[in-house]
Design an enzyme around this catalytic site. Structure first.
Site, PDB file in Angstrom:
ATOM      1  N   ARG A  63       0.848  -1.194   0.000  1.00 28.81           N
ATOM      2  CA  ARG A  63       0.000   0.000   0.000  1.00 28.81           C
ATOM      3  C   ARG A  63       0.885   1.245   0.000  1.00 28.81           C
ATOM      4  O   ARG A  63       1.802   1.358   0.810  1.00 28.81           O
ATOM      5  CB  ARG A  63      -0.900  -0.009   1.238  1.00 28.81           C
ATOM      6  N   ARG A 182      -3.314   1.052  18.178  1.00 26.16           N
ATOM      7  CA  ARG A 182      -4.076   0.406  17.107  1.00 26.16           C
ATOM      8  C   ARG A 182      -4.045   1.336  15.905  1.00 26.16           C
ATOM      9  O   ARG A 182      -3.590   2.465  15.998  1.00 26.16           O
ATOM     10  CB  ARG A 182      -5.520   0.189  17.586  1.00 26.16           C
ATOM     11  N   LYS A 183      -4.576   0.855  14.789  1.00 26.82           N
ATOM     12  CA  LYS A 183      -4.700   1.692  13.596  1.00 26.82           C
ATOM     13  C   LYS A 183      -5.349   3.024  13.956  1.00 26.82           C
ATOM     14  O   LYS A 183      -6.303   3.067  14.737  1.00 26.82           O
ATOM     15  CB  LYS A 183      -5.539   0.904  12.602  1.00 26.82           C
ATOM     16  N   GLY A 450     -16.581  -6.760   1.910  1.00 31.37           N
ATOM     17  CA  GLY A 450     -16.584  -8.218   1.951  1.00 31.37           C
ATOM     18  C   GLY A 450     -16.927  -8.799   3.306  1.00 31.37           C
ATOM     19  O   GLY A 450     -17.173  -9.994   3.430  1.00 31.37           O
ATOM     20  N   CYS A 455     -14.442  -2.113   5.205  1.00 33.88           N
ATOM     21  CA  CYS A 455     -13.448  -1.275   4.528  1.00 33.88           C
ATOM     22  C   CYS A 455     -14.049  -0.603   3.288  1.00 33.88           C
ATOM     23  O   CYS A 455     -13.540   0.412   2.832  1.00 33.88           O
ATOM     24  CB  CYS A 455     -12.241  -2.113   4.124  1.00 33.88           C
ATOM     25  N   GLY A 456     -15.103  -1.158   2.733  1.00 36.90           N
ATOM     26  CA  GLY A 456     -15.756  -0.538   1.572  1.00 36.90           C
ATOM     27  C   GLY A 456     -16.803   0.493   1.952  1.00 36.90           C
ATOM     28  O   GLY A 456     -17.462   1.052   1.086  1.00 36.90           O
TER      29      GLY A 456
END
Lengths: 586, 100
Positions: A63, A182-183, A450, A455-456
């Protein structure tokens, strides 16, 4: 007690990982000890290098995360060339072949099917041009998002680009902050559209104004603790702080430091900023920042511009940067539409060439998986718009192409339950030919994730799809939950799920049925989100009745998840750098 | 409330994304597909078992998830009981199983 990932990070993380990754790359895939793979793959993520899912061993995704999706022609061309040369797998995707890039919802780029052995070479090609994969994954500050047309937008309220650059150069590049709990997501928007979607970030600066000493000052309000994810999604909460642009960086740094110091490092299910803010509350966070983390007085919140927000708003004047728009300086920016964000390498290169030829060479990526060509003079517009590559990635897409986004899905992702990109490409063609929307509706936002990690961004769509399972004709099949009526804008809200576990081959029929009802039932000028808001949930469920149609699903029965959704036979993985299978020892 | 948004994460590593289930009372039953997931607690001291019926299938009870926390010993006892009770007819493919 700290968790396993935290222990792995404590042992080695951040910039130091690079040297080890290069060492492994030089010695080859086999050099990573079997019992250490898990910990090394965790660490590689900091450098934006992600091991593919099971069945695809030895293949990686990279990425690239340039702040605010900023690229120039030379950079995009180089990325396209890297994709052509290295992002080629053992099987072609049935829709996209081999050698393509994915544009993401955080204004980043993903390359798939890379061999670990090639990663150093790829860095050597991209890094001298200013393209980096550092801090693109793992428990880190992810790509900083902003308004992609900052400094150019004709209606801009305050220019956020200097703050974005400051955060990138001093905070995100600081190895001391490499290991976050975390993220962690940061966004800064100064436009009137709300296009960085601050409300779904760990910390967001959103445009605001405030009267100070008799003068109206432009700056930002601060919101914290937003995030998606099917489980306990949160809209970011106001911290009741107004900050002038020159102090914007300090406040972002202060909150980042607080979360770094105090964020939970024990329970990974509960340690995103949204839970940190739940636990502490905004009053305590504000007090703590004031007392210990900033050396100036935090002003109370000013008046925000949320009423004006149009980006992904689902309102009548919704904006998305697609199309031709005049800039502050009289030139234009041209927003293209890349269906589901997947761009063949040769098209990426062609777009880079167009940007250099007809604009200043500057390109931006949006949060809707699309590129923008900046700084195009009026006299260049016709030639640019006539370019063949714009037939495929047009600034005038149909309503479905324009509104659709999809995450990576089971093609590569280890946590997804459904294939997304290829399925969506086929759905788009079917919807184009078989579904209709009223003439004055220029987009229907279908966002496909998904799984519940979302994430989408299905949660904020007109029609949100999330991968599930169902039983059909005695067989387990890929299925989707269908939610409707989400959006961001002034009043962010998430979709209501009106159908659950719809077999994937019946989803386009359900969408077409729903849109037919929308066309019949809507009031004049009403948007899809507005219509959903005033329509009873049971009625919406009835309208969205699943139906088998002429649509043919590419992988309905892949519910057991083969090594690649579109491949027959056994996986060749793991493979050597030349793609030949590595025989197993046993 | 929550507009049928799933309460449990449903991902590839979820133990079962699709099992048949029912919420039952003395004289009623809401039958539904459900998510059933087993996970180790972060501290390694036990096991969590979670069950969620699809929100849209429920008439008699609110959409919710049930969670059972087991010690490791209890988890092993349950596993043995499941093993004993199971007919050996293979995997139905509804989940990939939690790894690691």
């Amino acid at each position: 007690m700290v968790n396993k990932k935290e222990k792995q990070k404590q042992a080695l993380y951040g910039d130091d990982v690079r040297e080890k990754l290069i060492e492994f790359a030089e010695r080859g895939w086999d050099s990573i000890p079997e019992d250490e793979k898990d910990e090394w793959f965790t660490r590689f993520k900091f450098w934006g290098v992600f091991h593919h899912r099971s069945g695809q061993e030895s293949y990686f995704m990279m990425r690239l995360a340039n702040v605010n999706g900023q690229l120039n022609a030379e950079q995009l061309r180089a990325i396209g060339e890297v994709a052509e040369e290295y992002a080629t797998g053992p099987v072609e995707n049935p829709e996209f072949g081999n050698g393509w890039i994915d544009l993401t919802t955080r204004q980043s780029i993903q390359l798939h099917w890379l061999k670990l052995e090639h990663v150093p070479e790829i860095w050597e090609k991209l890094e001298p041009l200013g393209v980096t994969s550092r801090s693109a994954g793992g428990d880190t500050m992810r790509n900083i998002t902003g308004c992609p047309v900052a400094g150019r937008d004709k209606h801009e309220f305050v220019n956020s680009q200097p703050i974005l650059d400051h955060i990138q150069n001093e905070l995100r590049d600081d190895d001391a902050f490499a290991n976050m709990p975390r993220k962690y997501n940061i966004s800064v928007t100064g436009c009137r559209q709300g296009c960085a979607q601050d409300s779904i970030n760990g910390i967001g600066l959103e445009p605001a104004e405030k009267k100070i000493d008799g003068r109206t000052v432009r700056g930002f309000n601060v919101v914290v603790g937003g995030g998606l994810g099917g489980r306990e999604a949160r809209e970011a909460r106001p911290l009741d702080v107004f900050v002038r642009p020159e102090r914007g960086y300090d406040v972002v740094k202060a909150f980042t430091q607080l979360y770094y110091d105090e964020g939970n490092r024990e329970n990974r299910q509960k340690n995103r900023t949204r839970f940190f803010v739940d636990e502490w509350g905004t009053d305590l966070i504000r007090d703590k920042l004031q007392d210990e983390y900033v050396d100036f007085e935090l002003k109370r919140a000013g008046t925000d511009l949320r009423e004006e927000y149009t980006y992904n708003s689902g309102g009548p004047n919704e904006t998305d940067h697609v199309g031709v728009h005049e800039q502050q300086d009289g030139r234009n920016y041209v927003g293209l539409s890349v269906p589901i964000g997947r761009l063949p390498a040769e098209d990426a290169i062609a777009i880079a060439d167009l940007a250099a030829e007809h604009g200043s060479g500057e390109i931006r990526l949006t949060r809707r998986q699309n590129p923008i060509i900046l700084d195009v003079p009026d006299e260049d517009l016709d030639d640019l718009l006539a370019a063949p590559v714009l037939d495929r990635h047009t600034p005038e897409p149909n309503p479905f192409e324009r509104g659709t986004m999809a995450c990576t899905g089971t093609e590569f992702c280890s946590i997804a339950l459904a294939e997304t990109k290829t399925r969506t490409a086929r759905m788009l063609r079917w919807l184009r030919d078989n579904a209709s929307v009223p003439d004055d509706v220029d987009k229907i936002k279908i966002h496909f994730s998904g799984c519940t990690a979302d994430c989408g961004q299905a949660m904020t769509a007109d029609i949100g799809l999330q991968g599930m399972r169902a039983r059909k004709d005695g067989e387990m099949v890929e299925a989707l939950d269908i939610g409707v009526g989400g959006g961001v804008g002034e009043d962010p809200s998430f979709v209501d799920f009106v159908q659950q576990r719809v077999p994937a081959d019946e989803v386009p029929g359900a969408i077409a049925n729903l849109l037919e009802a929308f066309g019949e039932e809507r009031r004049a000028g009403e948007t899809f989100r507005e219509w959903c808001d005033r329509t009873d949930e049971e009625a919406l469920a009835e309208f969205a009745t699943p139906e088998e149609t002429s649509y043919e699903d590419p992988c309905l029965t892949d519910a057991k998840q083969s090594w690649y959704p579109f491949a027959e036979g056994e996986s060749p993985a793991p493979t050597r750098v030349d793609g030949t299978p590595i025989p197993s020892d046993d | 409330m929550g507009a049928n948004r799933r309460i449990l994460d449903v991902m590839a590593h979820t133990t079962f994304a699709h099992v048949d289930a029912a919420a039952v009372g003395h004289d009623w039953a809401d039958e539904s597909a459900a998510v059933l997931d087993v996970s180790g607690t972060d501290d390694g001291a036990g096991v969590t078992l979670e069950l969620e019926l699809d929100g849209r299938s429920l008439d008699r009870v609110d959409h919710h998830a049930d969670r059972v926390t087991l010690t490791n010993d209890q988890a092993r006892t349950l596993a043995a009981a499941l093993q004993d009770a199971a007919a050996d007819d293979g995997d139905d493919g509804s989940g990939r199983g939690r790894r690691g």
